[in-house]
Design an enzyme around this catalytic site. Structure first.
Site, PDB file in Angstrom:
ATOM      1  N   PRO A 269       0.788  -1.228   0.000  1.00  0.00           N
ATOM      2  CA  PRO A 269       0.000   0.000   0.000  1.00  0.00           C
ATOM      3  C   PRO A 269       0.823   1.283   0.000  1.00  0.00           C
ATOM      4  CG  PRO A 269       0.210  -0.787   2.231  1.00  0.00           C
ATOM      5  CD  PRO A 269       0.995  -1.760   1.360  1.00  0.00           C
ATOM      6  N   GLU A 270       2.118   1.195  -0.256  1.00  0.00           N
ATOM      7  CA  GLU A 270       2.978   2.361  -0.066  1.00  0.00           C
ATOM      8  C   GLU A 270       2.503   3.594  -0.827  1.00  0.00           C
ATOM      9  OE1 GLU A 270       5.607  -1.108   1.088  1.00  0.00           O
ATOM     10  OE2 GLU A 270       4.015  -0.703  -0.364  1.00  0.00           O
ATOM     11  N   THR A 271       2.115   3.433  -2.089  1.00  0.00           N
ATOM     12  CA  THR A 271       1.716   4.620  -2.863  1.00  0.00           C
ATOM     13  C   THR A 271       0.461   5.273  -2.292  1.00  0.00           C
ATOM     14  OG1 THR A 271       0.479   3.251  -4.448  1.00  0.00           O
ATOM     15  CG2 THR A 271       2.777   3.783  -4.991  1.00  0.00           C
TER      16      THR A 271
END
Length: 265
Positions: A139-141
């Site tokens: 989920p980094e973005t």
């Protein structure tokens, strides 16, 4: 469970070592104290000739939810945030490398959340087994960050196309989809079946010659580098730039407030 409890548990049981992420109140998210404890645990495993298999799991029904975002961007100045994020990300990548390089078989037993940095541990393991309730996400973005250190491990495990889709879409996939994509090798119906599946793997590994297994792992590593030279440092810098910026501030705040981020157009 409080922060007074050890954030990592390591037990040595003859030929088997069990490494447990132990921050269940935070879904085993990695903070600096856990990082230090992981460094110590990895040093113990590197120095222990008797261990042949390492089982990595999480306490409390989750594997690892990635980096504890409460520590990201907590420094006062942008320069301090940049330096802290770069060093943190560099250390995380080195821990994945050390786990993978152990001359022992590493088995990830995955329940619940295996998100962000948790995916790195799954992919750095030699064998990954998940229970049906496991969920996987990069989920980094969505947080204004980049999947710097986990990306090479995901590409190695899943292939470039599947890893690209996962890190750019940033959606949650279930255990069945993770099996289809090659992210895990086996799915068990529940926690009891997961334990049984892990024990079956351990029994198989015990049949192999320890030196031959270690040499086989070394040969697999010799087939080619995980990433081009300099990637880890470039990844740490890219993560740091994002972590010190306004997008990460908004993305992390939105995550903590359980709302959609409001990106600038």
């Amino acid at each position: 469970m409080s922060e007074t409890e050890p954030p990592v548990l390591l037990t040595l049981e003859g030929a088997v070592a069990r490494l447990v992420f132990n921050r269940p109140h935070r879904r085993n998210a990695m903070n600096s104290a856990m990082g230090d404890a992981l460094d110590a645990a990895l040093a113990t495993l590197e120095a222990d000739p008797g261990t042949r298999v390492v089982v990595v799991s999480g306490a409390g029904g989750h594997f690892c939810a990635g980096l504890d975002l409460g520590e990201v961007g907590s420094q006062d100045s942008e320069a301090e945030r940049l330096a802290a994020a770069q060093e943190r990300n560099r250390k995380i990548g080195e821990r994945y490398r050390r786990l993978s390089a152990l001359p022992k078989v590493v088995v990830a037993a995955v329940q619940g959340a295996a998100h962000a940095g948790g995916l790195g541990w799954v992919c750095a393991a030699d064998i990954a087994i998940a229970s049906a309730d496991a969920r996987f996400c990069a989920p980094e973005t969505l947080r204004g960050l980049v999947p710097a250190q986990i990306l090479p491990w995901m590409v190695r495990r899943m292939g470039r196309s599947a890893a690209t889709r996962m890190v750019l879409r940033a959606d949650v996939i279930d255990a069945a989809e993770a099996l289809r994509l090659g992210l895990v090798h086996q799915v068990a119906s529940d926690a009891a079946a997961l334990n049984s599946a892990v024990e079956a793997v351990l029994a198989d590994i015990r049949k192999g010659a320890p030196t031959a297994i270690a040499e086989t792992k070394a040969l697999i590593a010799a087939l080619g580098p995980l990433a081009p030279e300099g990637y880890a440092e470039a990844g740490a810098l890219a993560f740091a730039r994002c972590a010190a910026g306004e997008e990460a501030r908004e993305g992390i705040t939105a995550f903590q407030q359980k709302r959609a981020p409001r990106w600038a157009s």
